[in-house]
Design an enzyme around this catalytic site. Structure first.
Site, PDB file in Angstrom:
ATOM      1  N   HIS A 112       4.180  47.138  43.967  1.00  0.00           N
ATOM      2  CA  HIS A 112       3.230  48.152  43.053  1.00  0.00           C
ATOM      3  C   HIS A 112       3.753  49.468  44.071  1.00  0.00           C
ATOM      4  O   HIS A 112       3.563  50.545  43.322  1.00  0.00           O
ATOM      5  CB  HIS A 112       1.882  47.716  43.624  1.00  0.00           C
ATOM      6  CG  HIS A 112       1.450  46.485  43.389  1.00  0.00           C
ATOM      7  ND1 HIS A 112       0.885  45.505  44.109  1.00  0.00           N
ATOM      8  CD2 HIS A 112       1.495  45.949  41.870  1.00  0.00           C
ATOM      9  CE1 HIS A 112       0.686  44.363  43.229  1.00  0.00           C
ATOM     10  NE2 HIS A 112       1.015  44.569  42.065  1.00  0.00           N
ATOM     11  N   HIS A 144       1.281  45.396  47.007  1.00  0.00           N
ATOM     12  CA  HIS A 144       2.277  44.812  47.689  1.00  0.00           C
ATOM     13  C   HIS A 144       3.627  45.905  47.633  1.00  0.00           C
ATOM     14  O   HIS A 144       3.562  46.938  46.728  1.00  0.00           O
ATOM     15  CB  HIS A 144       2.590  43.333  47.668  1.00  0.00           C
ATOM     16  CG  HIS A 144       2.953  43.152  46.170  1.00  0.00           C
ATOM     17  ND1 HIS A 144       4.152  43.917  45.528  1.00  0.00           N
ATOM     18  CD2 HIS A 144       2.575  42.155  45.187  1.00  0.00           C
ATOM     19  CE1 HIS A 144       4.140  43.130  44.238  1.00  0.00           C
ATOM     20  NE2 HIS A 144       3.272  42.503  44.087  1.00  0.00           N
ATOM     21  N   LYS A 184      12.414  35.579  45.583  1.00  0.00           N
ATOM     22  CA  LYS A 184      11.252  36.242  44.834  1.00  0.00           C
ATOM     23  C   LYS A 184      10.110  36.397  45.726  1.00  0.00           C
ATOM     24  O   LYS A 184       9.756  35.490  46.397  1.00  0.00           O
ATOM     25  CB  LYS A 184      10.822  35.390  43.531  1.00  0.00           C
ATOM     26  CG  LYS A 184      10.105  36.371  42.688  1.00  0.00           C
ATOM     27  CD  LYS A 184       9.949  35.265  41.143  1.00  0.00           C
ATOM     28  CE  LYS A 184       8.702  36.210  40.717  1.00  0.00           C
ATOM     29  NZ  LYS A 184       7.778  35.788  39.705  1.00  0.00           N
ATOM     30  N   HIS A 241       5.580  32.779  35.720  1.00  0.00           N
ATOM     31  CA  HIS A 241       4.272  32.287  36.561  1.00  0.00           C
ATOM     32  C   HIS A 241       4.816  30.769  37.213  1.00  0.00           C
ATOM     33  O   HIS A 241       3.858  30.194  37.795  1.00  0.00           O
ATOM     34  CB  HIS A 241       2.988  32.563  36.099  1.00  0.00           C
ATOM     35  CG  HIS A 241       2.835  33.953  35.994  1.00  0.00           C
ATOM     36  ND1 HIS A 241       2.762  34.680  34.837  1.00  0.00           N
ATOM     37  CD2 HIS A 241       2.015  34.861  36.962  1.00  0.00           C
ATOM     38  CE1 HIS A 241       2.540  35.977  34.919  1.00  0.00           C
ATOM     39  NE2 HIS A 241       2.034  35.998  36.346  1.00  0.00           N
ATOM     40  N   CYS A 252      -0.781  32.122  28.657  1.00  0.00           N
ATOM     41  CA  CYS A 252      -0.511  31.955  30.087  1.00  0.00           C
ATOM     42  C   CYS A 252      -1.596  32.988  30.642  1.00  0.00           C
ATOM     43  O   CYS A 252      -1.401  34.207  30.419  1.00  0.00           O
ATOM     44  CB  CYS A 252       0.858  32.566  30.302  1.00  0.00           C
ATOM     45  SG  CYS A 252       1.174  32.894  32.019  1.00  0.00           S
ATOM     46  N   CYS A 290       5.798  28.979  32.097  1.00  0.00           N
ATOM     47  CA  CYS A 290       6.078  30.382  31.808  1.00  0.00           C
ATOM     48  C   CYS A 290       7.179  31.050  32.725  1.00  0.00           C
ATOM     49  O   CYS A 290       6.943  30.444  33.860  1.00  0.00           O
ATOM     50  CB  CYS A 290       4.762  31.301  32.163  1.00  0.00           C
ATOM     51  SG  CYS A 290       4.978  32.941  32.568  1.00  0.00           S
ATOM     52  N   LYS A 302       3.026  34.971  46.812  1.00  0.00           N
ATOM     53  CA  LYS A 302       2.024  34.429  47.736  1.00  0.00           C
ATOM     54  C   LYS A 302       2.124  33.081  48.346  1.00  0.00           C
ATOM     55  O   LYS A 302       1.974  32.848  49.462  1.00  0.00           O
ATOM     56  CB  LYS A 302       0.761  34.550  47.092  1.00  0.00           C
ATOM     57  CG  LYS A 302      -0.269  35.396  47.496  1.00  0.00           C
ATOM     58  CD  LYS A 302      -1.624  35.293  46.935  1.00  0.00           C
ATOM     59  CE  LYS A 302      -2.437  36.281  46.769  1.00  0.00           C
ATOM     60  NZ  LYS A 302      -3.527  36.130  45.941  1.00  0.00           N
ATOM     61  N   CYS A 343       0.108  36.014  32.594  1.00  0.00           N
ATOM     62  CA  CYS A 343       0.449  37.180  31.783  1.00  0.00           C
ATOM     63  C   CYS A 343      -0.668  37.732  31.082  1.00  0.00           C
ATOM     64  O   CYS A 343      -0.504  38.809  30.354  1.00  0.00           O
ATOM     65  CB  CYS A 343       1.438  36.753  30.829  1.00  0.00           C
ATOM     66  SG  CYS A 343       3.095  36.097  31.549  1.00  0.00           S
TER      67      CYS A 343
HETATM   68  N1  MSP Z   1      -2.247  45.170  34.655  1.00  0.00           N
HETATM   69  C1  MSP Z   1      -1.051  44.933  34.339  1.00  0.00           C
HETATM   70  C2  MSP Z   1      -0.392  46.199  33.759  1.00  0.00           C
HETATM   71  C3  MSP Z   1      -1.351  47.002  32.496  1.00  0.00           C
HETATM   72  S1  MSP Z   1      -0.578  48.739  32.491  1.00  0.00           S
HETATM   73  C4  MSP Z   1      -0.975  49.246  31.132  1.00  0.00           C
HETATM   74  C5  MSP Z   1      -0.070  44.327  35.233  1.00  0.00           C
HETATM   75  N2  MSP Z   1      -0.621  44.444  36.604  1.00  0.00           N
HETATM   76  S2  MSP Z   1       0.387  44.123  37.668  1.00  0.00           S
HETATM   77  O1  MSP Z   1      -0.541  44.268  39.230  1.00  0.00           O
HETATM   78  O2  MSP Z   1       0.815  42.652  37.778  1.00  0.00           O
HETATM   79  O3  MSP Z   1       1.560  45.148  37.994  1.00  0.00           O
HETATM   80  C6  MSP Z   1       2.769  44.818  37.712  1.00  0.00           C
HETATM   81  C7  MSP Z   1       3.544  46.099  37.885  1.00  0.00           C
HETATM   82  O4  MSP Z   1       3.394  46.155  39.390  1.00  0.00           O
HETATM   83  C8  MSP Z   1       5.114  45.878  37.542  1.00  0.00           C
HETATM   84  O5  MSP Z   1       5.246  46.374  36.207  1.00  0.00           O
HETATM   85  C9  MSP Z   1       5.452  46.860  38.661  1.00  0.00           C
HETATM   86  O6  MSP Z   1       5.299  48.313  38.321  1.00  0.00           O
HETATM   87  C10 MSP Z   1       4.952  46.448  39.756  1.00  0.00           C
HETATM   88  N3  MSP Z   1       5.527  45.138  40.455  1.00  0.00           N
HETATM   89  C11 MSP Z   1       4.764  44.197  40.813  1.00  0.00           C
HETATM   90  N4  MSP Z   1       5.795  43.195  41.377  1.00  0.00           N
HETATM   91  C12 MSP Z   1       6.822  43.730  41.597  1.00  0.00           C
HETATM   92  C13 MSP Z   1       7.978  43.701  42.103  1.00  0.00           C
HETATM   93  N5  MSP Z   1       8.233  42.594  42.715  1.00  0.00           N
HETATM   94  N6  MSP Z   1       9.072  44.464  42.135  1.00  0.00           N
HETATM   95  C14 MSP Z   1       8.991  45.698  41.731  1.00  0.00           C
HETATM   96  N7  MSP Z   1       7.811  45.961  40.977  1.00  0.00           N
HETATM   97  C15 MSP Z   1       6.678  45.305  40.971  1.00  0.00           C
HETATM   98  O7  MSP Z   1       0.897  43.810  34.785  1.00  0.00           O
END
Ligand code: MSP
Length: 644
Positions: A20, A17, A294, A145, A125, A142, A297, A128
């Site tokens: 990411h 999304h 925020k 979440h 959690c 949490c 989904k 997390c």
């Molecule tokens: N798999 C773990 C990370 C392991 S790294 C060794 C994880 N994955 S995640 O799919 O949840 O990705 C988290 C990351 O996605 C965030 O730290 C950020 O880089 C990005 N984002 C996810 N949602 C976001 C927003 N709403 N806004 C900005 N970035 C976000 O955690």
């Protein structure tokens, strides 16, 4: 110099999304920028594929975990391609090489005595993928979440993280740039002021098999953090790959604030236990919300990057998210905002400058870059110094991850170049044969500005920069737009290059059409009023809106927002209002103004502040730029007077 930049590896239990995409675009932009500085760069992203969540997501789709992760990992990879994101390595935690490295490290840390076996009860959690402390919970849930963690008692393996607490505190204090921006460094130090618990790193295979088997006990697997964080080493060939030391010394991790703790605490202490020096820098950014809410989904407001690419184009999206978010703070996504930026900054400011300049070159010089007569008039000097200042400011901000400021600096040059055309009127110079030398100087200065603009926007908008480079006739002089060393100077555009008049860089967005596309779908079952009355309301309906006169007593900026002001107003009573007018009013100009308040609006939380009403304002749109003007009363009246 060398640069090694990483993004988090993303969980494959959901599709990519906007959040990411933001992190990955930042990493891509930064790596392209470092290449312009002639650095040797390694940029890594990838997917995190083990753990409960993933196993569950696969089961839900009736797929084997491996089949499921192959598919979603591929979706991430394709999405990055469609955004012109070009990592040097896309790592997956199911890669054999990664599994071997994790096992090698586990064994090493176990042999050193920093992994032990114990029984543990804790609050786990799943979202997390870690145990939470009581202190982290908000009303029993949490905080990320919004669900209560599960109470789990289990025998497991633990990493002796507490042993490295003091060493970590000392390291953070001795290295001010280790965690930036500073607010996150402070957050970590404050967390470390309490005793650190050890970290559970395993799951019994009776509960989870979708992980990496512990090399010293095959009844357990490791998963998520001990597994995932190690990707940053695997990708550059730890322990004995030829480039490992060179890249590791300069490793920079990029994350959002959600995974600060694993990166700022678990990871450096794990590295200390392995006898490897901590990474060089951790850059932490805020969250993208959607229309101040925020992204989630369940709310159904998840923004998909591929849809935005289809709607606005990939470079416009890349520009927008880097220009709109102040790195470190939260930002809010809205279609209005992206349309406004595309029409105003891209189509109007940059696009017009580019097409006007090239059209004049065609018309007055057959498209060839003319010789400047060398005399510098005032307007030339202003343009040159703006360009030189831009180069310095741009690099200063890019080095500090202040992308919005770096882009502002480029746009100052764009706006100066547009003014330069107006001041010098090339269309008048061409009519006077004594002024042809001057005309050539003006056109030369314009294309040299465009060259520097091409160079600096290229990390953010690579496709646009490429087509600008071609139109400017610089294909045989690519270095002049691909390297600060060779091209980051004023006045080096080669005379005689042949420019090509090109199609507009950014077609304007038809605001009405686009808005229609993103209107929420009307709920089924509601009868639509058709015909002449469509859209009209009755007096009874109007009466439901309570409008009152209110005086603004105080106004200040909301810290984490470029758009919002926090106002105290006096109607009959004092109220707090959060208003999206920061780009249109200076706080001090608002004090004492009597405005119109929607007094019976349901209070709403905006950026964590309760807003008790809404102010009316006229909205004007010109050239894609929005202007808000507050509604006032034409003579002074008592505060709280009804407007009807
Ligand atoms: N798999 C773990 C990370 C392991 S790294 C060794 C994880 N994955 S995640 O799919 O949840 O990705 C988290 C990351 O996605 C965030 O730290 C950020 O880089 C990005 N984002 C996810 N949602 C976001 C927003 N709403 N806004 C900005 N970035 C976000 O955690």
């Amino acid at each position: 110099m060398t640069t090694y930049i990483t993004t988090p590896i993303y969980y494959v239990n959901a599709q990519p999304h906007l959040g990411h995409a933001y992190t990955t675009i930042v990493a891509d932009t930064y790596s392209r920028y470092r290449r312009l500085c002639d650095d040797m760069v390694f940029f890594q992203t990838g997917t995190d594929e083990h753990g409960d969540k993933i196993a569950e997501a696969a089961a839900k789709q009736g797929k084997k975990p491996q089949e499921y992760v192959d598919h979603i990992s591929g979706v991430f990879r394709d999405t990055w391609k469609s955004l012109k994101i070009t990592p040097d390595n896309f790592i997956r935690t199911t890669d054999n090489e990664h599994i071997r490295t994790v096992q090698y490290i586990l064994q090493k840390v176990y042999d050193n005595g920093d992994i032990y076996f114990a029984e543990y009860s804790g609050l786990y959690c799943k979202g997390c993928e870690r145990f939470l402390t009581e202190k982290e919970l908000v009303e029993g849930n949490c905080p990320d979440h919004q669900v209560p963690p599960e109470e789990i008692t289990e025998q497991n393996y633990f990493f002796r993280m507490s042993k490295y607490q003091q060493q970590l505190i000392d390291h953070i204090k001795a290295n001010p740039d280790f965690i930036t921006p500073e607010r996150y460094r402070n957050e970590v130090l404050s967390f470390l002021s309490e005793p650190l618990e050890d970290l559970c790193i395993s799951r019994p295979t009776s509960r989870l098999t979708w992980g990496i088997p512990l090399p010293f006990d095959n009844n357990f697997v490791t998963y998520v953090w001990f597994d995932a964080l190690i990707n940053y080493l695997t990708g550059i060939g730890f322990p004995d790959g030829p480039d490992f030391t060179r890249y590791w010394e300069v490793a920079e991790h990029l994350i959002a604030k959600d995974i600060l703790k694993p990166h700022a605490i678990y990871w450096p202490t794990m590295l200390m236990a392995m006898g490897v020096q901590p990474y060089a820098r951790l850059h932490v950014h805020g969250y993208w919300n959607v229309d101040e809410t925020k992204m989630s989904k369940s709310i159904g407001n998840v923004v998909r990057p591929d849809e935005l690419v289809d709607q606005y184009g990939r470079d416009a999206l890349r520009y927008f998210i880097l220009r709109e978010m102040s790195f470190g703070l939260d930002a809010s996504f809205g279609h209005d905002a992206i349309i406004a930026r595309k029409n105003s900054d891209l189509a109007n400011d940059l696009g017009n400058l580019f097409s006007r300049s090239l059209a004049m070159l065609q018309k007055y010089c057959d498209g060839k870059i003319p010789v400047s007569d060398g005399d510098e008039e005032d307007s030339d000097k202003i343009l040159r110094t703006t360009a030189e200042k831009m180069l310095v400011d741009f690099r200063h901000h890019m080095d500090r991850f202040e992308f919005h400021r770096a882009l502002q600096a480029v746009w100052e040059l764009i706006s100066q170049a547009n003014k330069y055309i107006v001041v010098n009127e090339p269309w008048a110079l061409v009519k006077d044969e004594n002024k042809i030398g001057r005309l050539h100087t003006v056109l030369y200065n314009l294309v040299d500005s465009l060259r520097l603009i091409t160079l600096t926007i290229s990390p953010v908008m690579p496709e646009t920069a490429l087509s600008m480079m071609k139109s400017l006739g610089l294909e045989d002089h690519r270095d002049l737009v691909l390297s600060f060393e060779r091209g980051g100077r004023w006045g080096v555009f080669p005379v005689g290059c042949e420019t090509i008049e090109a199609a507009p860089l950014f077609p304007r967005v038809d605001v009405k059409k686009e808005k229609k596309k993103v209107q929420p779908v009307k709920k089924a079952g509601k009868k639509q009023v058709k015909g002449a009355d469509e859209g009209l309301i009755t007096f009874e309906q109007f009466k439901k809106v309570e409008l009152k006169v209110a005086e603004i007593l105080s106004a200040e900026r909301v810290e984490a927002s470029e758009r919002l002001l926090l106002l105290t107003v006096m109607a009959h009573e004092k109220r707090t209002i959060v208003a999206g007018i920061a780009e249109h009013y200076r706080p001090e100009d608002l004090i004492g103004l009597q405005v119109v308040l929607v007094a019976n609006m349901k209070p709403a939380k905006i950026m964590g502040i309760r807003s008790e009403g809404m102010l009316l304002a006229a909205r004007e749109e010109e050239n894609g730029k929005e202007r808000l003007v507050l509604t006032t009363v034409s003579a002074s009246v008592n505060n709280g007077s009804i407007v009807a």
